[in-house]
Every structure is written in structure tokens, then in C-alpha cells.
Design a protein around this motif. Sequence first.
Motif, PDB file in Angstrom:
ATOM      1  N   UNK A   1     -41.030  67.647 -73.355  1.00 16.32           N
ATOM      2  CA  UNK A   1     -41.993  67.227 -72.355  1.00 16.32           C
ATOM      3  C   UNK A   1     -42.443  68.402 -71.505  1.00 16.32           C
ATOM      4  N   UNK A   2     -43.676  68.309 -70.968  1.00 19.41           N
ATOM      5  CA  UNK A   2     -44.203  69.406 -70.158  1.00 19.41           C
ATOM      6  C   UNK A   2     -43.318  69.654 -68.949  1.00 19.41           C
ATOM      7  N   UNK A   3     -43.091  70.909 -68.659  1.00 18.61           N
ATOM      8  CA  UNK A   3     -42.292  71.271 -67.500  1.00 18.61           C
ATOM      9  C   UNK A   3     -42.398  72.764 -67.266  1.00 18.61           C
ATOM     10  N   UNK A   4     -42.362  73.137 -66.016  1.00 15.41           N
ATOM     11  CA  UNK A   4     -42.269  74.557 -65.670  1.00 15.41           C
ATOM     12  C   UNK A   4     -41.437  74.648 -64.414  1.00 15.41           C
ATOM     13  N   UNK A   5     -40.333  75.309 -64.398  1.00 13.62           N
ATOM     14  CA  UNK A   5     -39.798  76.089 -65.503  1.00 13.62           C
ATOM     15  C   UNK A   5     -39.175  75.228 -66.590  1.00 13.62           C
TER      16      UNK A   5
ATOM     17  N   UNK B   1     -64.554  85.228 -71.208  1.00 12.63           N
ATOM     18  CA  UNK B   1     -63.556  86.247 -70.913  1.00 12.63           C
ATOM     19  C   UNK B   1     -62.179  85.761 -71.324  1.00 12.63           C
ATOM     20  N   UNK B   2     -61.258  86.700 -71.413  1.00 12.71           N
ATOM     21  CA  UNK B   2     -59.862  86.310 -71.621  1.00 12.71           C
ATOM     22  C   UNK B   2     -59.281  85.952 -70.269  1.00 12.71           C
ATOM     23  N   UNK B   3     -58.699  84.773 -70.202  1.00 13.49           N
ATOM     24  CA  UNK B   3     -58.062  84.358 -68.958  1.00 13.49           C
ATOM     25  C   UNK B   3     -56.633  84.851 -68.957  1.00 13.49           C
ATOM     26  N   UNK B   4     -56.194  85.254 -67.817  1.00 13.04           N
ATOM     27  CA  UNK B   4     -54.844  85.816 -67.738  1.00 13.04           C
ATOM     28  C   UNK B   4     -53.899  84.781 -67.140  1.00 13.04           C
ATOM     29  N   UNK B   5     -52.850  84.482 -67.870  1.00  9.65           N
ATOM     30  CA  UNK B   5     -51.789  83.622 -67.366  1.00  9.65           C
ATOM     31  C   UNK B   5     -50.541  84.467 -67.248  1.00  9.65           C
ATOM     32  N   UNK B   6     -49.827  84.308 -66.178  1.00  8.34           N
ATOM     33  CA  UNK B   6     -48.621  85.103 -65.988  1.00  8.34           C
ATOM     34  C   UNK B   6     -47.411  84.198 -66.159  1.00  8.34           C
ATOM     35  N   UNK B   7     -46.542  84.598 -67.072  1.00 10.23           N
ATOM     36  CA  UNK B   7     -45.349  83.811 -67.357  1.00 10.23           C
ATOM     37  C   UNK B   7     -44.141  84.675 -67.054  1.00 10.23           C
TER      38      UNK B   7
ATOM     39  N   UNK C   1     -44.312  79.385 -65.415  1.00  9.92           N
ATOM     40  CA  UNK C   1     -45.674  79.858 -65.225  1.00  9.92           C
ATOM     41  C   UNK C   1     -45.786  80.352 -63.795  1.00  9.92           C
ATOM     42  N   UNK C   2     -46.150  81.601 -63.625  1.00 11.44           N
ATOM     43  CA  UNK C   2     -46.206  82.173 -62.297  1.00 11.44           C
ATOM     44  C   UNK C   2     -47.629  82.118 -61.759  1.00 11.44           C
ATOM     45  N   UNK C   3     -48.589  82.308 -62.615  1.00 14.64           N
ATOM     46  CA  UNK C   3     -49.952  82.292 -62.090  1.00 14.64           C
ATOM     47  C   UNK C   3     -50.964  82.204 -63.205  1.00 14.64           C
ATOM     48  N   UNK C   4     -52.130  81.737 -62.857  1.00  8.96           N
ATOM     49  CA  UNK C   4     -53.228  81.711 -63.811  1.00  8.96           C
ATOM     50  C   UNK C   4     -54.437  82.211 -63.058  1.00  8.96           C
TER      51      UNK C   4
ATOM     52  N   UNK D   1     -50.023  74.830 -67.827  1.00  7.48           N
ATOM     53  CA  UNK D   1     -50.927  75.908 -67.424  1.00  7.48           C
ATOM     54  C   UNK D   1     -52.368  75.417 -67.421  1.00  7.48           C
ATOM     55  N   UNK D   2     -53.090  75.820 -66.398  1.00  6.18           N
ATOM     56  CA  UNK D   2     -54.531  75.600 -66.410  1.00  6.18           C
ATOM     57  C   UNK D   2     -55.160  76.669 -65.535  1.00  6.18           C
ATOM     58  N   UNK D   3     -56.367  77.001 -65.844  1.00  5.87           N
ATOM     59  CA  UNK D   3     -57.056  78.013 -65.062  1.00  5.87           C
ATOM     60  C   UNK D   3     -58.498  77.585 -64.903  1.00  5.87           C
ATOM     61  N   UNK D   4     -59.068  78.038 -63.807  1.00  3.59           N
ATOM     62  CA  UNK D   4     -60.447  77.675 -63.535  1.00  3.59           C
ATOM     63  C   UNK D   4     -61.360  78.666 -64.245  1.00  3.59           C
ATOM     64  N   UNK D   5     -62.361  78.131 -64.925  1.00  7.47           N
ATOM     65  CA  UNK D   5     -63.301  79.005 -65.626  1.00  7.47           C
ATOM     66  C   UNK D   5     -64.656  78.874 -64.956  1.00  7.47           C
ATOM     67  N   UNK D   6     -65.156  79.972 -64.465  1.00 10.59           N
ATOM     68  CA  UNK D   6     -66.471  79.990 -63.843  1.00 10.59           C
ATOM     69  C   UNK D   6     -67.527  80.111 -64.919  1.00 10.59           C
ATOM     70  N   UNK D   7     -68.757  79.695 -64.613  1.00  4.28           N
ATOM     71  CA  UNK D   7     -69.829  79.859 -65.610  1.00  4.28           C
ATOM     72  C   UNK D   7     -70.028  81.330 -65.933  1.00  4.28           C
ATOM     73  N   UNK D   8     -70.534  81.580 -67.106  1.00  3.92           N
ATOM     74  CA  UNK D   8     -70.824  82.958 -67.496  1.00  3.92           C
ATOM     75  C   UNK D   8     -71.979  83.474 -66.630  1.00  3.92           C
ATOM     76  N   UNK D   9     -71.790  84.557 -65.916  1.00  5.61           N
ATOM     77  CA  UNK D   9     -72.846  84.983 -64.988  1.00  5.61           C
ATOM     78  C   UNK D   9     -74.079  85.510 -65.734  1.00  5.61           C
TER      79      UNK D   9
END
Lengths: 341, 692
Positions: free
Chosen positions: A26-30, A107-113, A97-100, A191-199
Motif C-alpha cells: 500500500x502507498x506510504x512514505x516513508x 521538462x524533467x520533474x525532480x523528485x527527491x527521495x 519522499x523528501x520533495x517534489x 509522489x506528485x508534483x505541480x506541472x506548469x504550462x509550457x511557457x
Amino acid sequence: MAAALGERVFALLGSRFWRWLDRRIPPSSPIVLSQRNVFIFPTPTGFAFGGLIGLLILGGINYQSSLVYAVAFLLGSMFLVTILYTFRNLSGLRLELVGARPGFVGEDLEFTVRVTRPAAGSGRARGREGIQLGWPRGIMQWAELYEREAATVRVYLAASRRGFFHPGRLLIETYYPLGLLRAWTWVDLGARALVYPRPLFDELPQTSSGRRDEGELIDPQGSEDFSDIRAYRAGDPVRHILWRSFARGGELAVKRYASYLEPRLWLDLEATRGSLEERLSRLTGLALQAARLDREFGLRLGALTVPPARGEAHLERVLRALALHGLPDADASTGEAGRGR
Amino acid sequence: MGAEGIAAVAPHAPARDGARRGRGIAYQIPRNSLALLMVAQVAVVLPFLLHLAPWLIAVCLFCCCWRYGVYQGRWDYPSRLLKALVVVAAVAGVALSNVPGFSLEAAASLLNLAFALKLIEMKNRRDAYVVIFLGYFLIATLFLFDQSMLQAGYQLFAIVVVTAAMVGMNQLATRVRPFSNLRLAGALILQALPLTVVVFLFFPRLAPLWSVPLPNASVTGLREEMTPGDVAELGRSDALAFRAVFTGAPPAPRELYWRALVYSRFDSGTWSVGPDPGAAAGPDFDRDETTARSYEVLLEPTFARWLVALETPLPESPGIVLTRDWRLQAPDPVLAVYRYRARAYSGAVPEPDLVRPMRARETALPAEDNPRIRAFAVALREATPDTRAFVDALLTHIRSEPYFYTLNPPVLPREHSIDRFWFETRRGFCTHYAGAVVFMLRAVGVPARLVGGYQGGEVNPITGHVVVRQYDAHAWVEYWQPGAGWIRVDPTGAVAPARIEQGLRAALSAEDRASLPVLGGVRLRESGMVRGLLDWVDSLDHRWNLWVVGYDGQLQADVLKRLLGEVTPLRIGIAVATGGALSGAVVALILFWRRRPPSRHPVERMFAGFCARMARLGWARRPDEPPGSYLDRVAAAAGQSADARARTIARLNGLLYNPAAPGGRAELRQLRGELRRLQFRLAFGPSSGVPG
């Protein structure tokens, strides 16, 4: 036709697998890896190694050589021992998961684990090495826990659509120590990250669109004509700091510029050309440029209005609004800064 | 404000160089693995030096040097053309060297070449694994040439090096730490050993499935053809020929005539075994079981079928053939240490009547060769018509005339070689004397033959087995008398009695001795201390042959019967499962034992428990929070006064950081109570439920 059918069967099996995985891990962090959630299976190299052992046994039989037998058995036993080694390399690891970091479409989104191995017990704790992390379609990154107990790993994945991006389950695998076996697991760290529109970069309008009355206002700061010097206050643009006087040992001071007829910039969805996505992209581009030039700007997005301001937090609020415009994401309205924690 | 320069503005982009790392760059084999692979190659190829053409090993080492140049970045990979040329040249080299096309040597040569050439050109992960697997394969292949314990120990080391290279393949490419890899590989192998032993004991030994190319290495040892100089060559070699274990005390060395080959044919100065006489009709001689000796032989590889046996032999192991000239023959060429049991009936008369074809075979001589000695024999025969007296006269002749026993006999011509020796050079080794006597016996019509084998041996004082080395190789004479059968005569006893009584060393002249290598076994064995050491090594090696190399289906059945009482599939299954589980458990214990949290000081344990309970209530301790601050935060939330908080914190800190202070036990009890109260208040108190 058959290929399409095969694909569908595969997709069905795949979705079943993922549903099963959701129940199993099941989903969990940590999350802490253990025999419950680590899988292990020989790699193609491992099967080739098995073939080599078979060949050696055949040689032992045909030449009636005890020592050739012994080499085959030794390699076979080593293979079995390696199962424990490979499993142990993942077992006990704690993943968090420390940050997204938010990013733009394409772009490549950066997730920090953060990967932590069990605390050193008595005696020397064994290091872990050759651990790889990554999203299914991304590039695997190495985590080295040989000397350190914890490592921070950045895993990347390209985003294709604006809005909240869920990269899915993170793959953790290891081939250590011999490459004959692969131990792996899929963990959902939420994990999830916000994706802005392509400028899209258009020329920044000289005068703002929007209400005429605001265009007449005098902006006391942030323009070209030097007006006076005053002491630094938090929030003043760094570019305006009088470094020379600071170097002479004085206080931090800023030059002030005044511009008259400095209009407030309004980024308005209604006033932009193109399809919805194109318009959002244009507005994103405009917002970025405005922020770069340190201009005050506001956003009108249909019912949503972000009052004019400047600064990093403001830009983030605007980008977030652009990213989530028209999307059913429930937390679109919470308005919290898009740290995506 | 102007709009210029805006086009150059880049959007705020997250750092992304990390994501792209490795995508554009071609795969590189980790340097750690490369370095170890080069060491592994040298380690694997070196022992082949003894068995394959030296130029081949030179090519392999050259490839390794080239790879080292590439590794250092000084040289480039070889071009495609060069690689093709080298491959063609190497294969042609193997084909042209005097190795038969379909033999083990040819196969091993090609494998070695493939191993070396692949090492130069390998670039990706798969190439490296091919090299690693080839390395393992070559390590096993070497055991077809040499199975000694020393070699096995060395090969174990080679396996560790190859495994270490394999470990390196799965590490970060930038890690260069070969010794930790070697240690890990060593641990892996060590931990795999128990399971290996279990599988080795229980894995069923099958009969060969198909015939395989055999090694035809020129081992030092007896051959089926013998010119008189050959055995003298063997005299310089201290290589092991075989070991024999007697039931009971071994006989005196001078009685030990180990028959191996019977040379019935003489032509152009060379003795050969002649056409195969076939198997004996049956053991139809009178057997006196009271004087029979039972013994077991562990024969080193001879790459031939002959076995050594004392006269008159009967095989006890299955598959062994008793030939018509009373020798033992293995069903297949002896490629690995071969163990068999036999019995010797020393007083038996196996062939009181000689059938006509055998008689013809054992009296045949080339018509023209050696006329002088023929005349000499006929003249002597006229003087002494009795065969025994005739033989005695011959021996007396040798004893009284100036004949010499030497390891360095003069070279004889192919024609009239015996004439030349008997009348002119008069210096020779056992084969010269025995050959001459056989020739003279046949010249006067007495059936006679040259027997090649080993004479004597040393008893190892530690395990009590007899060690026979190549320098114990010997040749003697058998002649036939009606009713008495074959009678053994050893003319060497006439020229050098010490050879028979005390072995070769005692019989050598100072000149011969000087021609022996100083560090050779023949000379080293003369010093007492070295001899003790060598005996010890020999006894180890003997046990190795007995239990490991010689572990065949027969021995396996015996061992399993001793281990399990009764060999049934169920019992074998249980034994294998138990053994496997035990060896697995040992490894698991080694690997996972250290994961257990260490036993901590009671204060730490108590505080950790407190933290865990508080975390369940929603008051988790932050990772960076010192115990004091945490306690302060929690206690403040529980509404304790600053005074009480400070007291509790001081108590905790005192216990944590000065655990040896006096009165610790009472303090600990006090603290435990305070913490418990704190917990209670947070759980049920008015201010609970709002973690900060």
C-alpha cells in the motif's frame, strides 16, 4: 489486429498487476523494505550463469572429473548464497519522499527521495551499494550507502501535461553483488508534483491590458529613473543594492528608481489569442518575463483573480493558478504555494 | 522601460543535468571490474603455461598488457582489421602447432585465446560477462590437466578474483576499491562452501554420456614404446606416478615390482608392446588366499589404459581387464586420478604352458639386427645348456665385466644398438641391461619379454601409504620355463644392487647426482627436515586424492551408506534438505545477525520506548531534536511548570550522559515515574490532542 489484442491483454494484465501491487504494497512514505515487499528473480545473465553451470556438470560427467563437478557446485552454491545477498541489499532500506519540485510541461520533474539504511548496530554495519531508483519511464539513479547511512537521490521524470503530475510507483532495484539476480520493488511514495504550462514567449506588452484607471498610477519603485537612496529593507530587489557603498563599510543601501506611468501588468486569459492551452502557455511566458524584470503583475483567469504583486511567492501562486486552471484537482482552490510536499 | 533583451530571458528551470547524466555517454565497464578482470586473466591463464604451447600464453599476456594500456588511456582499442588478423593468426597458430585438431589441448588453446582477445575488445556489459564466464570455464578446464590439491587451492583463488570482477560490474562505475571486492568475493565463496560440500556428497555420479576429446598431453611416464634412453629421462623426474595403500603393512620396497607394460616387440633399437594380446581367458591359476595381498592404487593421470599391479594380479574393482600378459587395464584412458583395488598372488604360476601364438610372440627377433650379441648368446648357451644357469651366467658377466649404471648413457644408434652397448659403451640404465638380456634369451629360443613399470617406492610415515614417483620407473626381464611359468630377473641388480635395495638415489654416481636439479625432489628428499615437510605435504595430497579427486560413484555409495545407514531416496532427500537448510541458515545468520539493534543502556532503552509511545500519541520526536528539548516541548504541552520541566530534563540528561554516576538506579526509577505521568497527562489530560 492481433498486436492490438495482445496489447489489450497485456494492458489488462498490467492493470491487474498494479491493482494487486496496491494491495500488496500500500502507498506510504516513508516505507521500509522487507521480505513482504521485495521481489527477487534471476536476470538473463543469471540464466546464462545457470547454463554455464549445466555445461560444467556435463563436463564433469563426461570427463569423470570430481573437481570439475566441484567447480560447478561451488558456482551453483554461490548463486544461491547470492539470493540472500541481493535481497539483503534492499532489505531494511527506508525510503521517504523528501520533495517534489514543480516544473514546466516537457521538462524533467525532480523528485527527491531519501534512502536510509538500518542504523549501524554493534560491530561494523554493512554498506549498501549498487541500488538504483527511478520511475518506470525515467532514468535509473544510483544510491550509494556504502559509507553513509542515508543518501538523497534525485529522480526525474518528464511531464507531459499541466496540473498535478503523479509519477506512479517508484522502482527500486539492485543487481548487487553479482548481477545474476535482480531484487526489486515498486513503492508508492505518494509522489506528485505541480506541472506548469509550457511557457510561450511573446513580446511583453508595453502597456497593460486591463482597466485604464490603474494604468495611470505612478509606480514609486522598480523602474529606470534614479530617484533617491534609502536603507535596505527586506524584499528590496538585489539588483538595486548599492554594493559600492556596502564595500566601503557602510550600511546596505538601495538605489531607488521611480518611474512615472509605470503601468501594472495584467495577465488576462480573455485577452490572449489561441486555444485554451496556448493561451495558458502565453500567460505563463508573460508571467515569467514579468517576474524576471521584477515587474508587478496580476492575473485574471476567468473567475479567479490574483491581485498584482511581485516576488517569488507571487509568481508561484500565478503559475499554480495557470497550471490548475480548469482541472478537476480538488486542491486547486487551496491556494497554498506549490511546494508539492 | 524597454522590451529589449526579453527574448534572451530563459524560464526558471529546475536543475536537470542530473537527469541527463548517462544518457548521452556510452556505457563503460566499471574500472574496478576492469582492473580485477585483468588480474583475473593473468591468474586464470598462468597455470596453463604448464600444459599449453608457451607462445599461446605469451599472446594472452600480451593481450592483457594491451588492455592495461587501454585502461590507462595510453593505447586505443585495436582496430577491426587488426582484431581479425590476430584471430586468424591465433587460430592458424593453434592449427599449425602439433596439437591434434580435435583434442582437449586445441579446445583449451582456443578458449584461452577467446578469453584474451575478448578482454581486449570488450566494451559493454555483456562482453564483460562473456569474459567472466569464460574465466570460470577455463578454471574448470584446467582441472582436466591437473587435479592436485595445490592447483585446486590456486584455482579457488582464481575463482575469487573472477567473482570480484563480477561484483565490480554491479557497482558504481567510479568506485575503485578492488580489495573490498576481493574480500566480498572471498566471503561469498567461503559461505558457498558448506552447500558445495553437501551437493558434492550427494549429487549422483553418472557414467559419461558421450566420448569427449581427450587430453594427449605428453606427461612424463611410461609409454608404449621405449628406447633405452627413455627411462633414464624419467629418472630425473620426481613427479608422482601413483600411491598405493596396502591392507596391512606394505611389503619391503625391493619386493615391489609394479608391472605396467610388457614390451614384446623389438625393432630398430626400440621396444614396443606389440599387438594387443587381448584379455586373459580367466583367472585360472592356483590362488593361495593366505599369501594374497590386497591393495588400492591411486594412479595419477597417464592418458593411457595401463594400470600398475604387483604380480600376479586379480582386479577387484569393476571394469578392469586382466590381459593375457597378466597386466591390468582400465576401461578408458586414465585422465584423472584413477583409483582401483587389486589383489596380488605372489607365489602363483599363472601360465605353466605357453600356447603357440604366445610363444611366437615372445621369441620374435629382427633377423639381421645385433649379430655380435646373438653369437655371444649362442656361444654362452652351448656352455650352459640349462636356462637358469644361462641367466646366471649372463648376470655374472654383467657383474664381473666393467659395466656401469648411469642416468647419462651415451646415445646409441638405431641399428645394432644392443651390440654397441654390450661390447663398447657398457654404460647404461636399467632398460639397457634388461633389453640386452631379453634379446639374448630370445636369441637362444627362450620366451622372454621386457617388462616396464616401477620398482620400489617410499612409505609415507604419516599415512602409511607407498609413494611411487617417476624416478622409480624401472625395466626388468621375464622369461618363461615349462611348468614354472614366467620368472622375473632383474639385471639391474647385478650392475647396481643399491638401486633395488634402496632406490635410485643410492645407486647414482656423483656425476649423475650433479646432473639432477638442485631443487628437485630427488635431492631435496635427502635432507631430514625437508623430507618431513614433504612427507606431510604428500600425506595431505594423498588424502585429497582419496576423498576428493577419487570421489566416484563407488566411494559415494560407501560414504552415503556410512552417513545414512541405508541409502533410500527419502533419506537422501532429508539429508540434502537438512544440509542445504543448515548451510543456508549459516549464511543468513552471518548476513542478517548484525541488523539487530544493539543492546542499549537501560536509560536509552527507556527513553526510546517513551519516544515511541509519545509518537503514537502524535508527539513524535523530530530527528534533529535533542532529548532535552524534546522533553521540554512535550512537558510544556502537558502543562507542566518550568520548574518541574527543568528538574526532569536535568535528571534525564544526567542519566543519559553520565550513566555511571552514583545513585543512578533510584534516579532511573524516579525518571520512569515522571515520564509515565507525563504520558498519562498528554493522553488523557485537558490539553491533549493538539500536537504542535
